[in-house]
Design an enzyme around this catalytic site. Sequence first.
Site, short mmCIF file in Angstrom:
data_model
loop_
_atom_site.label_atom_id
_atom_site.label_comp_id
_atom_site.label_asym_id
_atom_site.label_seq_id
_atom_site.Cartn_x
_atom_site.Cartn_y
_atom_site.Cartn_z
NE ARG A 61 2.74 2.51 9.07
CZ ARG A 61 2.39 2.44 10.36
NH1 ARG A 61 3.28 2.10 11.26
NH2 ARG A 61 1.16 2.70 10.73
CD GLU A 120 -1.63 0.12 3.57
OE1 GLU A 120 -2.24 1.21 3.64
OE2 GLU A 120 -1.90 -0.84 4.31
CB SER A 162 -9.59 3.07 8.87
OG SER A 162 -10.08 2.73 7.62
CB SER A 206 0.47 5.11 7.55
OG SER A 206 0.10 3.84 8.00
N1 LIG Z 1 -18.27 8.19 2.21
C1 LIG Z 1 -17.48 7.86 3.25
N2 LIG Z 1 -17.78 6.78 4.02
C2 LIG Z 1 -17.02 6.44 5.07
N3 LIG Z 1 -15.93 7.14 5.47
C3 LIG Z 1 -15.58 8.23 4.73
C4 LIG Z 1 -16.34 8.63 3.61
N4 LIG Z 1 -15.76 9.73 3.09
C5 LIG Z 1 -14.70 10.01 3.83
N5 LIG Z 1 -14.56 9.12 4.86
C6 LIG Z 1 -13.50 9.16 5.87
O1 LIG Z 1 -12.38 8.54 5.28
C7 LIG Z 1 -11.86 7.50 6.12
C8 LIG Z 1 -11.31 6.38 5.27
O2 LIG Z 1 -10.28 6.91 4.50
P1 LIG Z 1 -9.47 6.06 3.42
O3 LIG Z 1 -10.36 5.57 2.37
O4 LIG Z 1 -8.32 6.93 2.99
O5 LIG Z 1 -8.92 4.90 4.35
P2 LIG Z 1 -8.98 3.30 4.25
O6 LIG Z 1 -8.12 2.90 3.09
O7 LIG Z 1 -10.37 2.83 4.25
O8 LIG Z 1 -8.28 2.92 5.64
P3 LIG Z 1 -6.89 2.19 5.96
O9 LIG Z 1 -5.87 2.79 4.99
O10 LIG Z 1 -6.60 2.55 7.36
O11 LIG Z 1 -7.13 0.76 5.67
C9 LIG Z 1 -13.04 7.11 6.99
O12 LIG Z 1 -12.60 6.59 8.22
C10 LIG Z 1 -13.77 8.44 7.16
O13 LIG Z 1 -13.20 9.21 8.20
C1 LIG Z 2 -3.07 -0.69 9.28
C2 LIG Z 2 -2.98 0.42 8.24
C3 LIG Z 2 -1.54 0.50 7.72
C4 LIG Z 2 -3.90 0.02 7.08
O1 LIG Z 2 -3.85 0.97 6.05
C5 LIG Z 2 -3.45 1.79 8.81
O2 LIG Z 2 -4.77 1.71 9.22
C6 LIG Z 2 -2.58 2.31 9.97
O3 LIG Z 2 -1.50 2.74 9.75
N1 LIG Z 2 -3.10 2.27 11.21
C7 LIG Z 2 -2.38 2.76 12.38
C8 LIG Z 2 -1.59 1.65 13.05
C9 LIG Z 2 -0.58 2.18 14.06
O4 LIG Z 2 -0.97 2.44 15.20
O5 LIG Z 2 0.57 2.41 13.69
#
Ligand SMILES: Nc1ncnc2c1ncn2[C@@H]1O[C@H](COP(=O)(O)OP(=O)(O)OP(=O)(O)O)[C@@H](O)[C@H]1O
Ligand SMILES: CC(C)(CO)[C@@H](O)C(=O)NCCC(=O)O
Length: 394
Positions: free
Chosen positions: A231, A165, A216, A219
């Site tokens: 990182r 990623e 969510s 990073s």
């Molecule tokens: N339509 C939507 N539905 C849900 N969350 C949204 C939406 N639009 C923006 N967000 C916000 O964006 C965040 C998710 O962002 P992003 O798509 O960049 O992360 P992700 O790839 O799902 O998470 P991770 O990288 O941690 O696995 C949600 O937690 C919320 O705060």
């Molecule tokens: C687990 C990932 C890398 C998934 O994208 C992301 O949600 C993240 O970086 N979470 C925080 C984890 C930490 O506490 O370092």
Amino acid sequence: MAPCASNQNSKRHVSGEKETERSVCQWSRKRRSHRRPMPWFGMDIGGTLCKLVYFEPKDITRDELDSEIEILRNIRKYLTKHSAYGKTGHRDMHLQLDNVPLRGRRGTLHFIRFPTCEMGNFLALAKSKGMATLVTTVSATGGGAYKFENDFRKEVNLKLAKFDEFDSLISGIQYIDTHNPNECYYWANPTEMEKCSKSSYDFSNPYPFLLVNIGSGVSILAVYGPNNYKRVTGTSIGGGTFLGLCCLLTGCNTFEEAIELAAGGDNTNVDKLVRDIYGGDYERFGLPGDLVASSFGQMNSREKRSKVSREDLARATLVTITNNIGSIARMCALQEHIDRVVFIGNFLRVNPISMKMLAYAMDYWSNGTMKALFLEHEGYFGAVGCLLRFNGHD
Ligand SMILES: Nc1ncnc2c1ncn2[C@@H]1O[C@H](COP(=O)(O)OP(=O)(O)OP(=O)(O)O)[C@@H](O)[C@H]1O
Ligand SMILES: CC(C)(CO)[C@@H](O)C(=O)NCCC(=O)O
């Protein structure tokens, strides 16, 4: 924040001999890449949202069009005609990039997202559009590329070419910044809210920069060159935390609703400020009276709780999460001796409040030495990057 996360992940990815060999190999493959079967997709399957980037070739020759199989044509038409897919899929038409080169072709990049929890429905839709009859590979990144790999194979006969990623994020940023002149921007006059406005930033010499990906979870990467990053750390207090807490506290159900509530609220009815404790500024250590001393610090009082609105609670949640991320980012930038901090991730979608706060915090607490930067395609870089990295032969 994860305990002691800072050093566990500080593995540096430097391009060495192997990397060069790979680049040469990729280059020679690139020349044959027009043969890579369509459709060209990149998917970033995150903890909350799945981001799908689709490349629509616009340089199709008459012969190609005639030989294009019906299923592919239907998929192309379906994706490019609609802006909504089912109840939860959306195409971000304002982000569409036209006439961009990709792997020797020219075309349009389309940006589509849907909640990751809808993956079952997405696979059913893909199957109904005939994807299962095409033996093909889709490039994918994010945790879901691992989690859902078997489902893709079983449900739609699709193989996933998996990419890391963070490698994907960085490739995607480079590519989009090169092909979209207005990609990077900053908030001018961040210390004067009325005058604070969006301005274009020339990011053609990007290195080094700190990359703060607010999904969510969060990073934080220190990026020194195209193939050289580490990182630095992460925090679990991110976009997912904002949305989760906001739903709990206000009864809202969507991110858009949460942001709208926050826009109409006042966090000072919820937080305890320095002036609530000192009666004014704490001058000796430069803490202004209107600084939040304690997030949600007024909510221990039954009386204050009875007066607080849903809007105030949403605003306080947004301010708490944003300030915490800003503070960690600033410490990382200091530690890494980097002065440009690029904030991305879908937490910043339709969220100027957080962007302005981050811009303010970076500027104010660094005495103007650090700059917060933002990118228009905020949540889509991973999906673009993994599409670029796929050589079509996996
Ligand atoms: N339509 C939507 N539905 C849900 N969350 C949204 C939406 N639009 C923006 N967000 C916000 O964006 C965040 C998710 O962002 P992003 O798509 O960049 O992360 P992700 O790839 O799902 O998470 P991770 O990288 O941690 O696995 C949600 O937690 C919320 O705060
Ligand atoms: C687990 C990932 C890398 C998934 O994208 C992301 O949600 C993240 O970086 N979470 C925080 C984890 C930490 O506490 O370092």
